[in-house]
Design a protein around this motif. Structure first.
Motif, PDB file in Angstrom:
ATOM      1  N   LYS A 187      42.133  75.850 -26.280  1.00  0.00           N
ATOM      2  CA  LYS A 187      41.127  76.113 -25.245  1.00  0.00           C
ATOM      3  C   LYS A 187      39.890  76.786 -25.828  1.00  0.00           C
ATOM      4  O   LYS A 187      38.772  76.576 -25.362  1.00  0.00           O
ATOM      5  CB  LYS A 187      41.721  76.999 -24.141  1.00  0.00           C
TER       6      LYS A 187
ATOM      7  N   PRO B 273      33.228  70.795 -26.361  1.00  0.00           N
ATOM      8  CA  PRO B 273      32.824  70.872 -24.953  1.00  0.00           C
ATOM      9  C   PRO B 273      33.259  69.624 -24.191  1.00  0.00           C
ATOM     10  O   PRO B 273      33.088  68.502 -24.665  1.00  0.00           O
ATOM     11  CB  PRO B 273      31.298  70.975 -25.037  1.00  0.00           C
ATOM     12  N   GLY B 274      33.820  69.830 -23.036  1.00  0.00           N
ATOM     13  CA  GLY B 274      34.246  68.714 -22.199  1.00  0.00           C
ATOM     14  C   GLY B 274      35.627  68.179 -22.517  1.00  0.00           C
ATOM     15  O   GLY B 274      36.170  67.366 -21.774  1.00  0.00           O
ATOM     16  N   ALA B 275      36.216  68.600 -23.649  1.00  0.00           N
ATOM     17  CA  ALA B 275      37.554  68.125 -23.993  1.00  0.00           C
ATOM     18  C   ALA B 275      38.587  68.819 -23.105  1.00  0.00           C
ATOM     19  O   ALA B 275      38.485  70.018 -22.852  1.00  0.00           O
ATOM     20  CB  ALA B 275      37.855  68.403 -25.459  1.00  0.00           C
ATOM     21  N   SER B 276      39.572  68.073 -22.638  1.00  0.00           N
ATOM     22  CA  SER B 276      40.536  68.642 -21.695  1.00  0.00           C
ATOM     23  C   SER B 276      41.864  68.950 -22.371  1.00  0.00           C
ATOM     24  O   SER B 276      42.273  68.284 -23.336  1.00  0.00           O
ATOM     25  CB  SER B 276      40.784  67.670 -20.535  1.00  0.00           C
TER      26      SER B 276
ATOM     27  N   ASP C  75      44.236  65.920 -22.073  1.00  0.00           N
ATOM     28  CA  ASP C  75      44.087  64.857 -23.072  1.00  0.00           C
ATOM     29  C   ASP C  75      44.678  65.273 -24.409  1.00  0.00           C
ATOM     30  O   ASP C  75      45.324  64.473 -25.098  1.00  0.00           O
ATOM     31  CB  ASP C  75      42.609  64.497 -23.240  1.00  0.00           C
TER      32      ASP C  75
END
Length: 521
Positions: A435, A440-443, A446
């Motif tokens: 985390k 940025p934007g990676a979950s 996923d």
């Protein structure tokens, strides 16, 4: 390089100076090209329609049971066996819409030693006990109203106004079904009656289950009797609560497909007037259905469902609804379970009945021991509920969504082996650090899904074994000496596995290292 504290051991890991150098892997591929392997294709089944219900579909049933004539008392002469004749008569009543119940039904006392097929498709009631104290089992014709069947009642007294209608599975004789009916009554406080799904031995029962699965319009006598009973009760505006175990769940599913097809018809097609059809459709939406270790892999939408699937039970996990998990999305699985009015509980137990030939499939000692009262279970309608032993809670604790955690825990039961506990703890540490370092934007979803999918690719024939290998590797990290970072410690552990010739573990570590490096560790 990130410094990470293991949640299970409280150790800070940094690179070991003696870790061997890792060679670049030319097989490294972009994450987007990877897909989850599938053991079982999602299966489609045919449902009966008004059209084929009005064909003589039971001619096929009569032909297929000709080899059983001797067992059913017809002596191999080609005469239609009694159970097939009853099914033909039930189907004719369904086709015509003439479901008037018998005015004075005459039950037949069950006689031990009688070929069980003689009772196939009959309703099962209780006659109390005889002079010697033995239970008396009464067999009723399928055109009997449920209120006219003398039910099994709880030993402590009836505690509600429901009557449960229970269909048994394979290799359950009539006395065994009666015993389960009494157990179910005692457990629920409800009166219970049965629909007899007769046994003709393991191979014949298994063959019939296969026919029922692949050709639901070639229904067995128990399915037709149950469909007739449901339609008749609905036409009178009476509430219905069905229970099915093993093949009995498949019988229930196929019976409901007949009911569903009738209720989608017009008065001209069904023989029911418009007002009666409206009453039946409303009652169908209010129906309650419970299945335990069922062999059915889909159910028509409409009733309220609660399903119980033990991942260590091969019947629901390989043949039934659970067999859809490897290749179906959670949404598709929920649709097959009966839609947003269905609750599915996943258990993870080997069973504890030493007298059962398949303890993980045992109705009383395993499934009913984990039963949740229906009203309480329905508060989770539209959800899949994994047991705590499957590891979904641990994934959700580090930010994985409930949907993805459920999907992964069902495909790969993470806590199935005690040795995986520390591995799951270490995975939580990796995800917590991800985390902080993820692009940025990676979950998190996923990242975790890709990690599991890559691990599964390590053993394509048994993808769950690839994930178990990953968990064991992570367990080794949790036990590793301090003074190493994630990648350095993994390289050291990889060297041990490679030296020992553990190919799958080595491949799992390579993929995990790729994942960590891509995430910035």
């Amino acid at each position: 390089m990130a410094r990470i504290r293991s949640s299970s051991e409280g150790k800070t890991l940094s690179r070991r100076s003696d870790a061997p150098a890792r060679k670049a892997d030319p097989r490294k591929a972009p994450s987007s090209s990877r897909e989850t392997p599938s053991r079982n294709p999602v299966r489609e089944t045919r449902s009966p329609t008004i059209r084929n219900l009005h064909q003589d579909s039971f001619q096929a049933q009569a032909t297929s049971t000709r080899g059983l004539n001797a067992a059913s008392g017809s002596g191999g002469t080609g005469r239609t066996p009694p159970h097939v004749q009853r099914a033909n008569e039930s189907m004719e009543r369904i086709r015509s819409g003439n479901l008037e119940r018998a005015a004075n039904p005459q039950p037949v006392p069950f006689k031990p030693g009688t070929p069980d097929l003689q009772y196939d498709g009959m309703l099962v009631g209780s006659g109390g006990v005889d002079a010697s104290g033995k239970p008396v089992i009464l067999m009723y014709p399928p055109d009997t109203a449920i209120s006219d069947v003398q039910p099994f009642t709880p030993r402590g007294g009836v505690r509600n106004d429901e009557t449960l209608i229970y269909t048994n599975g394979i290799l359950t004789d009539t006395a065994g079904q009666a015993s389960s009916l009494q157990y179910l009554a005692d457990l629920t406080g409800s009166a219970t009656v049965g629909v007899r799904n007769s046994t003709a031995g393991f191979l014949r029962d298994l063959a019939q289950s296969g026919v029922d699965t692949l050709n639901p319009e070639w229904l067995n006598p128990a399915s037709v009797a149950l469909a007739e009973t449901v339609l008749a009760e609905l036409s009178q505006g009476k509430p219905i609560h069905l229970v099915g175990h093993s093949q009995g769940g498949l019988v229930t599913s196929n019976a409901l497909k007949i009911v569903d097809s009738i209720l989608k018809g017009t008065p001209q097609e069904t023989g029911f007037d418009a007002r009666t059809l409206d009453t039946m459709r409303q009652g169908y939406q209010d129906m309650k259905v419970e299945t335990f270790g069922s062999a059915a892999h889909d159910y028509p939408a409409g009733p309220h469902y609660v399903h119980y699937i033990n991942v260590q039970d091969p019947v629901p996990s390989e043949i039934g609804l659970g067999g859809n998990i490897p290749s179906a999305t959670v949404e598709d699985f929920q649709r097959r379970a009966g839609g947003d009015k269905a609750t599915v509980y996943f258990l993870n137990s080997p069973g504890n009945n030493p007298h059962s030939p398949l303890p993980a499939h045992d109705l009383e000692a395993l499934y009913l021991a984990n039963r949740v009262p229906f009203a309480e279970a329905q508060r989770n309608a539209g959800k899949i509920i994994p047991s705590k032993e499957l590891g979904a809670d641990e994934l959700m604790a580090v930010g994985v969504s409930e949907r993805v955690a459920t999907e992964l825990s069902l495909r790969y039961p993470l806590l199935e082996l005690d040795s995986q506990h520390s591995g799951l703890d270490t995975l939580q540490s990796i995800v917590r650090e991800y985390k902080d370092f993820a692009p940025p934007g990676a979950s998190v979803d996923d990242f975790v899904k890709q990690l599991f999918q890559d691990a599964a690719r390590g053993n394509p024939s048994k993808p769950e074994e690839g994930v178990y290998t990953l968990m064991r590797v992570l367990g080794r990290i949790a036990d590793a000496p301090p003074d190493g970072d994630w990648v350095g410690t993994l390289e050291y552990v990889r060297h041990d596995y490679e030296r020992a010739g553990h190919t799958h573990a080595t491949q799992a570590i390579d993929r995990l290292i790729e994942q960590l490096e891509e995430a910035g560790f």
